[in-house]
Design an enzyme around this catalytic site. Structure first.
Site, mmCIF file in Angstrom:
data_model
loop_
_atom_site.group_PDB
_atom_site.id
_atom_site.type_symbol
_atom_site.label_atom_id
_atom_site.label_comp_id
_atom_site.label_asym_id
_atom_site.label_seq_id
_atom_site.Cartn_x
_atom_site.Cartn_y
_atom_site.Cartn_z
ATOM 1 N N TYR A 190 17.044 -90.920 -54.553
ATOM 2 C CA TYR A 190 16.386 -92.048 -53.512
ATOM 3 C C TYR A 190 15.898 -93.070 -54.029
ATOM 4 O O TYR A 190 16.043 -94.358 -53.783
ATOM 5 C CB TYR A 190 15.345 -91.228 -52.741
ATOM 6 C CG TYR A 190 16.040 -90.729 -51.705
ATOM 7 C CD1 TYR A 190 16.979 -89.772 -51.359
ATOM 8 C CD2 TYR A 190 15.600 -91.095 -50.188
ATOM 9 C CE1 TYR A 190 17.328 -89.320 -50.229
ATOM 10 C CE2 TYR A 190 15.918 -90.566 -48.905
ATOM 11 C CZ TYR A 190 16.988 -89.698 -49.125
ATOM 12 O OH TYR A 190 17.368 -88.883 -47.838
ATOM 13 N N HIS A 229 17.671 -94.336 -42.329
ATOM 14 C CA HIS A 229 17.838 -93.725 -43.619
ATOM 15 C C HIS A 229 17.268 -94.630 -44.664
ATOM 16 O O HIS A 229 16.550 -94.321 -45.722
ATOM 17 C CB HIS A 229 18.931 -92.952 -43.902
ATOM 18 C CG HIS A 229 18.743 -91.678 -44.496
ATOM 19 N ND1 HIS A 229 18.335 -90.738 -43.892
ATOM 20 C CD2 HIS A 229 18.646 -91.218 -45.862
ATOM 21 C CE1 HIS A 229 18.106 -89.670 -44.825
ATOM 22 N NE2 HIS A 229 18.364 -90.145 -45.910
ATOM 23 N N ARG A 232 12.638 -88.807 -41.038
ATOM 24 C CA ARG A 232 13.915 -88.952 -40.779
ATOM 25 C C ARG A 232 13.831 -89.231 -39.076
ATOM 26 O O ARG A 232 12.848 -89.058 -38.357
ATOM 27 C CB ARG A 232 14.794 -87.890 -40.786
ATOM 28 C CG ARG A 232 14.791 -87.335 -42.174
ATOM 29 C CD ARG A 232 15.666 -85.839 -42.511
ATOM 30 N NE ARG A 232 15.710 -85.573 -43.973
ATOM 31 C CZ ARG A 232 14.953 -84.687 -44.330
ATOM 32 N NH1 ARG A 232 13.796 -84.170 -43.911
ATOM 33 N NH2 ARG A 232 15.038 -84.429 -45.591
ATOM 34 N N LYS A 244 14.615 -80.847 -42.253
ATOM 35 C CA LYS A 244 15.885 -80.690 -42.551
ATOM 36 C C LYS A 244 16.027 -79.256 -43.026
ATOM 37 O O LYS A 244 15.117 -78.890 -43.861
ATOM 38 C CB LYS A 244 16.734 -81.443 -43.335
ATOM 39 C CG LYS A 244 17.980 -81.508 -43.503
ATOM 40 C CD LYS A 244 18.617 -82.536 -44.241
ATOM 41 C CE LYS A 244 20.224 -82.682 -44.271
ATOM 42 N NZ LYS A 244 20.543 -83.845 -45.049
ATOM 43 N N ARG A 260 13.607 -94.576 -45.022
ATOM 44 C CA ARG A 260 13.157 -93.487 -45.682
ATOM 45 C C ARG A 260 13.293 -93.886 -47.190
ATOM 46 O O ARG A 260 12.253 -93.362 -48.020
ATOM 47 C CB ARG A 260 13.952 -92.419 -45.418
ATOM 48 C CG ARG A 260 13.888 -91.264 -45.915
ATOM 49 C CD ARG A 260 14.463 -90.079 -45.212
ATOM 50 N NE ARG A 260 14.492 -88.647 -46.070
ATOM 51 C CZ ARG A 260 13.340 -87.741 -46.021
ATOM 52 N NH1 ARG A 260 12.278 -88.065 -45.164
ATOM 53 N NH2 ARG A 260 13.638 -86.749 -46.577
ATOM 54 N N HIS A 312 11.980 -82.820 -49.957
ATOM 55 C CA HIS A 312 13.046 -82.697 -50.849
ATOM 56 C C HIS A 312 12.901 -81.356 -51.693
ATOM 57 O O HIS A 312 12.011 -81.032 -52.095
ATOM 58 C CB HIS A 312 13.405 -83.546 -51.730
ATOM 59 C CG HIS A 312 14.132 -85.163 -51.178
ATOM 60 N ND1 HIS A 312 13.824 -86.035 -52.005
ATOM 61 C CD2 HIS A 312 14.635 -85.141 -49.977
ATOM 62 C CE1 HIS A 312 14.388 -87.078 -51.221
ATOM 63 N NE2 HIS A 312 14.970 -86.789 -50.164
#
Length: 201
Positions: free
Chosen positions: A190, A155, A59, A86, A158, A181
């Site tokens: 994704y 993003h 990220r 995150k 990613r 994740h």
């Protein structure tokens, strides 16, 4: 203040379904990574930045917070160790050799040994002590994408990492771990595995 707080708590209109993400194919990714001018310090830095985003799926905030201490070699493989992502989740992300080579080229050109990997540059092309900001990374990615005629954001690189890894027969659980994740369902979103656009009815 009470009214402002109430407005901030108000939820928007609920939407169902899955939003279509963007990603680059192999040729588009190679075209993007070939754009930075490797004869300039900025080009070398930008090449390392783009290469790591496509090759590791980090990220923007993770790229900005990356230190040289994170780069380690284990079992003959370079990786980013103990990266805080995150929601405070820590993970380790293996990176391909070509991504590490781009970082090493930037490290040598900028004469860096420790601290932040990606730094801001002065108007005259000198490396600052300040680490690069997530907003600056956004601007860099958008500028190179525009040169290719693509509408992508950081993003999307990613997502590109995840998609290319899956096409290269990487295991879904390993992609999930690399992306950080908590659920494999998010990784599937994704990748867009639920809908095959090429063989769609």
């Amino acid at each position: 203040p009470e009214v402002a707080a109430a407005i901030a708590r108000a939820k928007g209109v609920k939407r169902s379904g899955t939003r279509l993400g963007h990603w680059l194919d192999r040729e588009q990714s190679q075209g993007l990574l070939a754009l930075p001018d490797l004869t300039t310090l900025k080009g070398i830095r930008d090449a390392a930045l783009l290469t790591l985003m496509v090759g590791a799926g980090l990220r923007r905030a993770e790229m900005a917070s990356l230190n040289f201490a994170h780069l380690q070699q284990r079992e003959s493989r370079w990786l980013i160790a103990d990266l805080l992502g995150k929601h405070g989740r820590m993970r380790t992300v293996p990176i391909p050799q070509w991504a590490y080579d781009a970082i090493a080229r930037w490290q040598q050109a900028a004469h860096l040994t420790d601290g932040a990997v990606f730094r801001s540059l002065s108007r005259h092309g000198y490396v600052n002590r300040d680490r690069i900001s997530p907003q600056a990374i956004f601007t860099i990615v958008k500028s190179y994408a525009t040169r290719l005629g693509l509408e992508i954001a950081p993003h999307d690189l990613r997502r590109t990492f995840a998609r290319l890894a899956h096409e290269g027969d990487a295991h879904l659980e390993q992609i999930q771990i690399s992306l950080g994740h908590s659920s494999v369902v998010t990784t599937e979103l994704y990748l867009g595995l639920k809908q095959d656009l090429r063989d769609a009815p």
